[in-house]
Design a protein around this motif. Structure first.
Motif, PDB file in Angstrom:
ATOM      1  N   LEU A 132       0.849  -1.192   0.000  1.00 41.09           N
ATOM      2  CA  LEU A 132       0.000   0.000   0.000  1.00 41.09           C
ATOM      3  C   LEU A 132       0.887   1.244   0.000  1.00 41.09           C
ATOM      4  CD1 LEU A 132      -2.911   1.150   0.218  1.00 41.09           C
ATOM      5  CD2 LEU A 132      -2.601   1.127   2.703  1.00 41.09           C
ATOM      6  N   VAL A 133       0.905   1.951  -1.104  1.00 43.60           N
ATOM      7  CA  VAL A 133       1.774   3.124  -1.245  1.00 43.60           C
ATOM      8  C   VAL A 133       1.286   4.257  -0.350  1.00 43.60           C
ATOM      9  CG1 VAL A 133       2.801   4.753  -2.871  1.00 43.60           C
ATOM     10  CG2 VAL A 133       2.194   2.449  -3.623  1.00 43.60           C
ATOM     11  N   ALA A 134      -0.001   4.546  -0.415  1.00 46.41           N
ATOM     12  CA  ALA A 134      -0.576   5.651   0.365  1.00 46.41           C
ATOM     13  C   ALA A 134      -2.086   5.497   0.369  1.00 46.41           C
ATOM     14  CB  ALA A 134      -0.173   7.002  -0.214  1.00 46.41           C
ATOM     15  N   ILE A 135      -2.725   6.172   1.285  1.00 50.63           N
ATOM     16  CA  ILE A 135      -4.180   6.196   1.343  1.00 50.63           C
ATOM     17  C   ILE A 135      -4.631   7.651   1.424  1.00 50.63           C
ATOM     18  CG2 ILE A 135      -4.117   5.871   3.865  1.00 50.63           C
ATOM     19  CD1 ILE A 135      -6.837   4.428   3.584  1.00 50.63           C
ATOM     20  N   THR A 136      -5.561   8.014   0.564  1.00 48.88           N
ATOM     21  CA  THR A 136      -6.065   9.386   0.498  1.00 48.88           C
ATOM     22  C   THR A 136      -7.368   9.475   1.275  1.00 48.88           C
ATOM     23  OG1 THR A 136      -5.093   9.609  -1.710  1.00 48.88           O
ATOM     24  CG2 THR A 136      -6.701  11.271  -1.043  1.00 48.88           C
ATOM     25  N   THR A 137      -7.437  10.394   2.229  1.00 54.79           N
ATOM     26  CA  THR A 137      -8.621  10.530   3.074  1.00 54.79           C
ATOM     27  C   THR A 137      -8.962  12.002   3.262  1.00 54.79           C
ATOM     28  OG1 THR A 137      -7.465  10.691   5.203  1.00 54.79           O
ATOM     29  CG2 THR A 137      -7.869   8.476   4.347  1.00 54.79           C
ATOM     30  N   ASP A 138     -10.145  12.225   3.845  1.00 56.56           N
ATOM     31  CA  ASP A 138     -10.501  13.580   4.230  1.00 56.56           C
ATOM     32  C   ASP A 138      -9.871  13.897   5.583  1.00 56.56           C
ATOM     33  OD1 ASP A 138     -12.001  12.181   6.039  1.00 56.56           O
ATOM     34  OD2 ASP A 138     -13.934  12.668   5.145  1.00 56.56           O
ATOM     35  N   ASN A 139     -10.354  14.925   6.247  1.00 56.21           N
ATOM     36  CA  ASN A 139      -9.732  15.361   7.490  1.00 56.21           C
ATOM     37  C   ASN A 139     -10.473  14.888   8.738  1.00 56.21           C
ATOM     38  OD1 ASN A 139      -7.854  16.913   5.922  1.00 56.21           O
ATOM     39  ND2 ASN A 139      -9.494  18.394   5.618  1.00 56.21           N
ATOM     40  N   GLY A 140     -11.289  13.845   8.609  1.00 56.67           N
ATOM     41  CA  GLY A 140     -11.980  13.309   9.769  1.00 56.67           C
ATOM     42  C   GLY A 140     -10.991  12.824  10.818  1.00 56.67           C
ATOM     43  N   PRO A 141     -11.142  13.220  12.082  1.00 54.99           N
ATOM     44  CA  PRO A 141     -10.170  12.836  13.116  1.00 54.99           C
ATOM     45  C   PRO A 141     -10.015  11.328  13.270  1.00 54.99           C
ATOM     46  CG  PRO A 141     -11.629  14.568  13.919  1.00 54.99           C
ATOM     47  CD  PRO A 141     -12.199  14.098  12.621  1.00 54.99           C
ATOM     48  N   ASN A 142     -11.122  10.573  13.112  1.00 57.00           N
ATOM     49  CA  ASN A 142     -11.019   9.120  13.303  1.00 57.00           C
ATOM     50  C   ASN A 142     -10.233   8.450  12.187  1.00 57.00           C
ATOM     51  OD1 ASN A 142     -12.948   9.666  11.387  1.00 57.00           O
ATOM     52  ND2 ASN A 142     -14.605   8.558  12.396  1.00 57.00           N
ATOM     53  N   ILE A 143     -10.466   8.843  10.936  1.00 56.22           N
ATOM     54  CA  ILE A 143      -9.742   8.225   9.827  1.00 56.22           C
ATOM     55  C   ILE A 143      -8.281   8.659   9.835  1.00 56.22           C
ATOM     56  CG2 ILE A 143     -10.240  10.008   8.119  1.00 56.22           C
ATOM     57  CD1 ILE A 143     -10.372   6.250   7.428  1.00 56.22           C
ATOM     58  N   VAL A 144      -8.013   9.908  10.244  1.00 55.87           N
ATOM     59  CA  VAL A 144      -6.627  10.377  10.328  1.00 55.87           C
ATOM     60  C   VAL A 144      -5.869   9.595  11.398  1.00 55.87           C
ATOM     61  CG1 VAL A 144      -5.170  12.355  10.891  1.00 55.87           C
ATOM     62  CG2 VAL A 144      -7.197  12.677   9.462  1.00 55.87           C
ATOM     63  N   LYS A 145      -6.511   9.393  12.539  1.00 57.53           N
ATOM     64  CA  LYS A 145      -5.866   8.638  13.617  1.00 57.53           C
ATOM     65  C   LYS A 145      -5.665   7.183  13.218  1.00 57.53           C
ATOM     66  CE  LYS A 145      -6.268   7.538  18.530  1.00 57.53           C
ATOM     67  NZ  LYS A 145      -7.093   7.692  19.770  1.00 57.53           N
ATOM     68  N   ALA A 146      -6.641   6.600  12.506  1.00 54.32           N
ATOM     69  CA  ALA A 146      -6.522   5.211  12.073  1.00 54.32           C
ATOM     70  C   ALA A 146      -5.312   5.013  11.166  1.00 54.32           C
ATOM     71  CB  ALA A 146      -7.802   4.779  11.359  1.00 54.32           C
ATOM     72  N   VAL A 147      -5.125   5.929  10.222  1.00 54.72           N
ATOM     73  CA  VAL A 147      -3.977   5.831   9.313  1.00 54.72           C
ATOM     74  C   VAL A 147      -2.670   5.992  10.077  1.00 54.72           C
ATOM     75  CG1 VAL A 147      -2.849   6.894   7.320  1.00 54.72           C
ATOM     76  CG2 VAL A 147      -5.340   6.630   7.351  1.00 54.72           C
ATOM     77  N   LYS A 148      -2.664   6.890  11.040  1.00 52.36           N
ATOM     78  CA  LYS A 148      -1.450   7.101  11.842  1.00 52.36           C
ATOM     79  C   LYS A 148      -1.124   5.869  12.671  1.00 52.36           C
ATOM     80  CE  LYS A 148       0.581  10.312  15.183  1.00 52.36           C
ATOM     81  NZ  LYS A 148       0.359  11.541  15.997  1.00 52.36           N
ATOM     82  N   LEU A 149      -2.133   5.235  13.282  1.00 51.35           N
ATOM     83  CA  LEU A 149      -1.894   4.033  14.082  1.00 51.35           C
ATOM     84  C   LEU A 149      -1.410   2.872  13.220  1.00 51.35           C
ATOM     85  CD1 LEU A 149      -4.989   4.142  16.485  1.00 51.35           C
ATOM     86  CD2 LEU A 149      -2.602   4.638  17.053  1.00 51.35           C
ATOM     87  N   ASN A 150      -1.906   2.777  12.001  1.00 48.31           N
ATOM     88  CA  ASN A 150      -1.463   1.714  11.092  1.00 48.31           C
ATOM     89  C   ASN A 150      -0.107   2.010  10.460  1.00 48.31           C
ATOM     90  OD1 ASN A 150      -3.794   0.323  11.615  1.00 48.31           O
ATOM     91  ND2 ASN A 150      -4.813   0.884   9.696  1.00 48.31           N
ATOM     92  N   LYS A 151       0.415   3.207  10.706  1.00 46.55           N
ATOM     93  CA  LYS A 151       1.710   3.624  10.161  1.00 46.55           C
ATOM     94  C   LYS A 151       1.724   3.584   8.634  1.00 46.55           C
ATOM     95  CE  LYS A 151       4.276   2.150  14.276  1.00 46.55           C
ATOM     96  NZ  LYS A 151       5.383   1.311  14.808  1.00 46.55           N
ATOM     97  N   TRP A 152       0.624   4.057   8.047  1.00 53.11           N
ATOM     98  CA  TRP A 152       0.528   4.161   6.595  1.00 53.11           C
ATOM     99  C   TRP A 152       0.813   5.596   6.171  1.00 53.11           C
ATOM    100  CZ3 TRP A 152      -4.892   1.409   6.089  1.00 53.11           C
ATOM    101  CH2 TRP A 152      -4.737   0.051   6.386  1.00 53.11           C
ATOM    102  N   THR A 153       1.188   5.761   4.923  1.00 50.69           N
ATOM    103  CA  THR A 153       1.378   7.095   4.364  1.00 50.69           C
ATOM    104  C   THR A 153       0.018   7.674   3.989  1.00 50.69           C
ATOM    105  OG1 THR A 153       3.546   6.483   3.490  1.00 50.69           O
ATOM    106  CG2 THR A 153       2.489   8.435   2.552  1.00 50.69           C
ATOM    107  N   ARG A 154      -0.270   8.847   4.507  1.00 46.90           N
ATOM    108  CA  ARG A 154      -1.568   9.477   4.247  1.00 46.90           C
ATOM    109  C   ARG A 154      -1.404  10.684   3.329  1.00 46.90           C
ATOM    110  NH1 ARG A 154      -4.028  13.911   6.779  1.00 46.90           N
ATOM    111  NH2 ARG A 154      -6.245  14.097   6.218  1.00 46.90           N
ATOM    112  N   VAL A 155      -2.314  10.783   2.357  1.00 44.36           N
ATOM    113  CA  VAL A 155      -2.369  11.927   1.457  1.00 44.36           C
ATOM    114  C   VAL A 155      -3.622  12.722   1.792  1.00 44.36           C
ATOM    115  CG1 VAL A 155      -2.559  12.692  -0.938  1.00 44.36           C
ATOM    116  CG2 VAL A 155      -1.113  10.733  -0.360  1.00 44.36           C
ATOM    117  N   GLN A 156      -3.462  14.011   2.022  1.00 44.41           N
ATOM    118  CA  GLN A 156      -4.615  14.863   2.307  1.00 44.41           C
ATOM    119  C   GLN A 156      -5.434  15.072   1.031  1.00 44.41           C
ATOM    120  OE1 GLN A 156      -3.458  18.409   4.757  1.00 44.41           O
ATOM    121  NE2 GLN A 156      -1.403  17.733   4.239  1.00 44.41           N
TER     122      GLN A 156
END
Length: 608
Positions: free
Chosen positions: A234-258
């Motif tokens: 998984l290269v990156a995951i693009t999400t909105d700015n929802g606090p729960n989805i942002v925290k989920a990506v951070k906990l999974n240690k994935w690269t997040r694209v705003q």
């Protein structure tokens, strides 16, 4: 007098065999029949019971001709085979029955039609006209057999595609159906062996757990695992700015694209909230639109005013709170129709207070001038059928240099709006991981390369790309050209084929000299240098077409391009899944089970 059947009438004639005087059962009169014939009976019917007489006369005529009268188009008698096949229904095991049934299932899944369609009278009549031999199965058969079978087949097809994909990007979000049932969706994006950007909706899973970041992260991991997709791929995951989805990506240690669309929306929304005159003018616009929306008389008067003033026959537009572009379009339409609107509102004493004032119009003009050019950028970066991530840095540059640059005729409010939007975007897209990812994606795009990378970061990005190339070469040390099936060749053909002159030279070179060895590092350096000096592709061309043609020349760098160019710049694909889900879980289909919702959304988005 009641109409009597032929049997009752003929009963009266049979009585002549035992009686000379017969009583008519229709009128109870006696009819003489001394000679034992029915002539008097027919005369009685002809003069007293005309309708019954015509019926008996018609029956005798058909009996004499051997059946009903035939037209010239139907004089040919049907064969036994034709008569048999015209009434026999298809067997459920027949190919034709299965083809029609699967086609109906495709229509239900792809067009998001209710499964109950197959039980509606209009559709059943339609199918009878199409093919009288086809017997339409029940709704239960489609929901329990056809849809699950189609889902299983399409799922295996998508899984087979993903097995040959090394890198994927993803978009995800949470949403609630009309029945307020929570769902989480996962969409993956990748570039296939034909250098085509593909999008696949993998899951629309029922998510009744608390929407905490930890639970969302576990749910996303479970969905990847269900499709045998490694987190390393998984290269990156693009999400909105929802606090729960942002925290989920951070906990999974994935690269997040705003999501660029959400960031731009927040930039505009926050900027306009800081200016009370803008908020007041916007509220006035919403009241005007609402007034016309709920009054057919005002709509009629507006059309008449538009005709008198030679204005475009356009309707007013409503603003959506979550779409800044709709607010801009509402503002632009109010400005376009301001004269017609003023005339209609002035004629009604109850709505004169809604007539836009000159200060309001000046504010709307200033806002529209600042925001109108931004609509196109949002629409372009929201696509999922073409590369978008590599365009983020060029778009930011264009916003600074041209679109949001201050102009001489800009009023103070316009300049302030432009500067505040730019400041917000610069702040959100300035963190080092985001800058590095966007620069890398831009570098492997032959339309841009290093054109929009700051001078002090070019060397860093080139070193990063070299590391990516070394990693790709280590994973696949063999030839990186497109894998094709080997063509079989027979030994007899080799023997019969004459050796060409070029083959003699090739054999001579092989025996007399040895090719110089090139280390992997040198090959990567040469490949990267060659790519840097290649002419830049036209900005309107598709970068994937360029890589399809030049993959042979850049076998290792092409893998890096395939890895980064599949990332979407916005989370619009996930929002499109919401729209499909809303079209499936309607008020009339509120009892759909989550498993069926998942299958129907999957099929509607993935069937081709």
């Amino acid at each position: 007098m009641h109409h009597q059947s032929f049997g009752n009438i003929l009963d009266s004639t049979r009585m002549i065999l035992i009686k000379k005087i017969v009583k008519c059962k229709l009128c109870k009169k006696t009819v003489a029949s001394s000679q034992g014939n029915t002539t008097n009976l027919f005369h009685h019917l002809q003069h007293n019971h005309v309708i019954q007489f015509e019926d008996i006369k018609k029956a005798q005529s058909e009996k004499r001709l051997g059946g009903p009268a035939k037209t010239s188009s139907s004089t040919r008698q049907r064969s036994i085979t034709e008569a048999f096949t015209s009434t026999q229904l298809y067997e459920r095991t027949s190919k034709r029955w299965q083809e029609i049934t699967n086609a109906i299932g495709y229509h239900i899944a792809k067009d998001m039609a209710p499964i109950a369609t197959v039980e509606r009278n209009g559709f059943r009549h339609f199918m009878k006209i199409i093919d009288k031999r086809y017997e339409l199965p029940s709704r239960k058969y489609f929901s329990k057999t056809i849809i699950p079978s189609m889902y299983s087949t399409e799922r295996e097809k998508v899984a087979a595609e993903l097995r040959y994909v090394k890198h994927v990007a993803a978009t995800s979000d949470l949403w609630s159906s009309r029945t307020m049932e929570p769902y989480i969706s996962l969409t993956v994006h990748y570039i296939d062996n034909k250098w085509e950007l593909r999008t696949r909706v993998l899951e629309t899973a029922y998510f009744p757990s608390d929407h905490m970041g930890e639970m969302v992260g576990q749910g996303l991991r479970a969905m990847l695992s269900a499709w045998d997709i490694s987190e390393e791929d998984l290269v990156a995951i693009t999400t909105d700015n929802g606090p729960n989805i942002v925290k989920a990506v951070k906990l999974n240690k994935w690269t997040r694209v705003q999501c660029f669309g959400h960031r731009l929306h927040l930039a505009i929304e926050n900027t306009l909230k800081n200016h009370p005159p803008v908020e007041r003018a916007t509220k006035t616009c919403k009241k005007i639109v609402s007034t016309f929306a709920y009054s057919w008389k005002k709509k009629k008067a507006l059309r008449k005013a538009q005709q008198d003033m030679n204005l475009p026959m356009h309707k007013l537009k409503t603003a959506c709170p979550t779409r800044w572009g709709s607010m801009q379009m509402m503002t632009a339409r109010i400005l376009e129709q301001k004269n017609a609107i003023t005339r209609v509102l002035t004629d009604d004493r109850a709505s004169r207070h809604l007539v836009p004032t000159w200060p309001d119009l000046d504010v709307l003009e200033a806002v529209n001038k600042a925001l109108a050019p931004l609509v196109e950028f949002t629409d372009v970066l929201s696509g999922e059928e073409y590369v978008t991530i590599s365009s983020v840095k060029p778009v930011l540059h264009i916003l600074h240099s041209r679109v949001l640059a201050e102009e001489e005729d800009d009023v103070t409010l316009t300049k302030t709006i432009k500067s505040e939007i730019l400041a917000y975007l610069d702040d959100k897209f300035s963190d080092p991981p985001t800058v590095e990812l966007l620069d890398t994606a831009s570098f492997v795009d032959p339309r841009f390369k290093a054109a929009y990378i700051s001078a002090d970061c070019v060397t860093t990005i080139q070193e990063k790309v070299k590391m990516e190339m070394k990693s790709a070469a280590a994973v696949h040390p063999e030839s990186t050209a497109e894998s094709t099936e080997p063509q079989p060749s027979t030994s007899s053909e080799e023997k019969k084929r004459k050796r060409s002159l070029g083959r003699f030279f090739k054999e001579s070179e092989t025996l007399s000299s040895t090719a110089p060895t090139v280390s992997p590092e040198q090959a990567i350096e040469a490949e990267l240098s060659s790519y840097s000096v290649c002419p830049v592709q036209d900005s309107e061309e598709n970068p994937l077409d360029w890589w399809r043609k030049h993959q042979v020349n850049f076998p290792t760098l092409s893998k890096v391009a395939k890895k980064y160019l599949c990332i979407p710049a916005t989370s619009s694909p996930s929002e499109r899944v919401f729209s499909s889900g809303g079209n499936i879980v309607t008020c009339l289909r509120s009892c759909l089970k989550p498993d069926m919702v998942n299958m129907l959304v999957f099929l509607s988005k993935n069937l081709e």
